[in-house]
Every structure is written in C-alpha cells, then in structure tokens.
Scaffold this motif. Structure first.
Motif, mmCIF file in Angstrom:
data_model
loop_
_atom_site.group_PDB
_atom_site.id
_atom_site.type_symbol
_atom_site.label_atom_id
_atom_site.label_comp_id
_atom_site.label_asym_id
_atom_site.label_seq_id
_atom_site.Cartn_x
_atom_site.Cartn_y
_atom_site.Cartn_z
ATOM 1 N N THR A 19 -14.620 -21.721 12.517
ATOM 2 C CA THR A 19 -13.261 -22.221 12.303
ATOM 3 C C THR A 19 -12.267 -21.066 12.415
ATOM 4 O O THR A 19 -12.633 -19.895 12.272
ATOM 5 C CB THR A 19 -13.115 -22.857 10.913
ATOM 6 N N MET A 20 -11.016 -21.412 12.629
ATOM 7 C CA MET A 20 -9.969 -20.395 12.688
ATOM 8 C C MET A 20 -9.865 -19.673 11.347
ATOM 9 O O MET A 20 -9.633 -18.464 11.314
ATOM 10 C CB MET A 20 -8.631 -21.043 13.078
ATOM 11 N N ALA A 21 -10.059 -20.370 10.249
ATOM 12 C CA ALA A 21 -9.991 -19.733 8.931
ATOM 13 C C ALA A 21 -11.074 -18.662 8.791
ATOM 14 O O ALA A 21 -10.815 -17.571 8.276
ATOM 15 C CB ALA A 21 -10.128 -20.783 7.828
ATOM 16 N N ALA A 26 -12.261 -12.796 8.948
ATOM 17 C CA ALA A 26 -13.068 -11.716 9.509
ATOM 18 C C ALA A 26 -12.192 -10.687 10.226
ATOM 19 O O ALA A 26 -12.362 -9.476 10.042
ATOM 20 C CB ALA A 26 -14.109 -12.289 10.467
ATOM 21 N N PHE A 27 -11.229 -11.145 11.014
ATOM 22 C CA PHE A 27 -10.322 -10.235 11.724
ATOM 23 C C PHE A 27 -9.455 -9.462 10.731
ATOM 24 O O PHE A 27 -9.241 -8.261 10.899
ATOM 25 C CB PHE A 27 -9.441 -11.016 12.702
ATOM 26 N N ILE A 35 -2.884 -12.921 13.647
ATOM 27 C CA ILE A 35 -4.037 -13.487 14.343
ATOM 28 C C ILE A 35 -3.751 -14.939 14.698
ATOM 29 O O ILE A 35 -3.320 -15.716 13.858
ATOM 30 C CB ILE A 35 -5.280 -13.387 13.430
ATOM 31 N N GLU A 36 -4.008 -15.283 15.958
ATOM 32 C CA GLU A 36 -3.828 -16.666 16.394
ATOM 33 C C GLU A 36 -4.667 -16.935 17.635
ATOM 34 O O GLU A 36 -4.992 -16.021 18.381
ATOM 35 C CB GLU A 36 -2.356 -16.973 16.670
ATOM 36 N N ALA A 40 -7.315 -21.716 24.228
ATOM 37 C CA ALA A 40 -8.510 -22.364 23.668
ATOM 38 C C ALA A 40 -9.041 -21.449 22.582
ATOM 39 O O ALA A 40 -8.619 -20.316 22.450
ATOM 40 C CB ALA A 40 -9.552 -22.583 24.755
ATOM 41 N N GLY A 41 -9.969 -21.937 21.801
ATOM 42 C CA GLY A 41 -10.475 -21.189 20.666
ATOM 43 C C GLY A 41 -11.175 -19.891 21.003
ATOM 44 O O GLY A 41 -11.349 -19.051 20.132
ATOM 45 N N GLY A 42 -11.571 -19.679 22.240
ATOM 46 C CA GLY A 42 -12.254 -18.457 22.619
ATOM 47 C C GLY A 42 -11.338 -17.298 22.934
ATOM 48 O O GLY A 42 -11.784 -16.264 23.418
#
Length: 178
Positions: A19-21, A26-27, A35-36, A40-42
């Motif tokens: 998930t983005m969360a 982690a980032f 961070i965004e 696409a999610g990759g």
C-alpha cells in the motif's frame, strides 16, 4: 533537496500489493520527503538530499529487502536524468508515445553485448542504446514484440523496468511542478 523518481518493476509480495501507506512509511524512514505515486503505483516520487542515483537505488533496494522481503528492481532517476532519457530517445520524435519506451537498467549497457543481442534479432521493434537504458520503439505494439524486457535483460545481464514515453513525460511534469 533534490527530486527523484523510484521506478519499480513490481510492488507485489506474492498476491499482496504494497500500500502507499506502507511505502510512505518505509521511504520516510530512509529520509525521503514529499512522497507520492505518479502514473501508476510502480513510480514513486520523492525528495532526498542530493545523492548519486545508484546510491539511492542501493539504499531503496536494501530497504525493500529488509522491510518487505522484496528483491524487485528499484531504479532511481533524478529529474535531469529522466529529462535526458526523454530527449535522448531517438524514436520520440516520430514514434507513438504509447509505443516508444525506455527500458531503464541497473547498469550501463556493454556495447559488445548490445551488438550481439542485435545479431539475428527478429521483430519490427527498433532499439537504441542510452545512458543505463535502452530506447525501444515497439512499432507494432509491445504485445507483438520479440525483443521484450526479460529477453533483453538475459542477453545484457542487467535488470530493468520499462516506461512508455507518454508515462515518462507525465512523470517528469509531476517532478518539476513541486
């Protein structure tokens, strides 16, 4: 702070997609800000104190292994490097934005390995060397291509992940708007 994009080949662990969360946490733990995801999610945009792209790749690869047990490709490019990949693509001017791709790689392309890969190749796609990348025009569409990422990676001994010219332009626009 400099703006970067992390290009992942996959954000799945088995059947589970990160998930983005989870990624944001982690980032952030690695000192990344703003961070965004984009396109696409990759594709993860982030700010970080200036550092060579390959140093950030190593940091993020280590983080993905330690936190999530993932060994997927993580490639990092700065906004000037991404802009150069777009500008240096010899197929960008005449090819269709959805068919023209850049296969970003985890190291420089050996010219001898590239020439050997081109020997006896099949398919209509056109391929040119770039900076830690290959530029590809999938003239008849990627689905019909003979020279796909996995084949190229095996022949060159490098790992990578591809993005279309259309996606790269959208990512770059997002990178420079901050």
């Amino acid at each position: 702070m400099s703006r970067y994009i992390a290009l992942f080949d996959s954000l799945r662990i088995g059947a589970k997609r990160l998930t983005m969360a989870e990624l944001r946490a982690a980032f952030e733990a690695e000192g990344c800000l703003n961070i965004e995801t984009v396109v696409a999610g990759g594709n993860i945009l982030f700010d970080h104190p200036e550092r060579p792209d390959d140093g950030l790749e190593e940091m993020l690869s280590r983080m993905m292994r330690a936190r999530f047990g993932m060994t997927s490709v993580v490639l990092v490019r700065s906004s000037p490097t991404l802009a150069a990949a777009i500008a240096d693509n010899p197929f960008a001017a005449e090819g269709e934005e959805g068919s023209v791709h850049t296969l970003f790689l985890d190291g420089p392309v050996d010219p001898e390995a590239f020439a050997l890969m081109q020997t006896g190749r099949q398919g209509a796609e056109q391929i040119a060397m770039g900076d830690r990348a290959l530029h590809i025009d999938y003239v008849s569409g990627a689905a019909e291509a003979k020279q796909v990422g996995a084949f190229i990676e095996r022949r060159l001994g490098l790992r990578g992940t591809a993005r279309s010219l259309r996606s790269m332009k959208r990512m770059l626009a997002k990178m420079v708007e901050v």
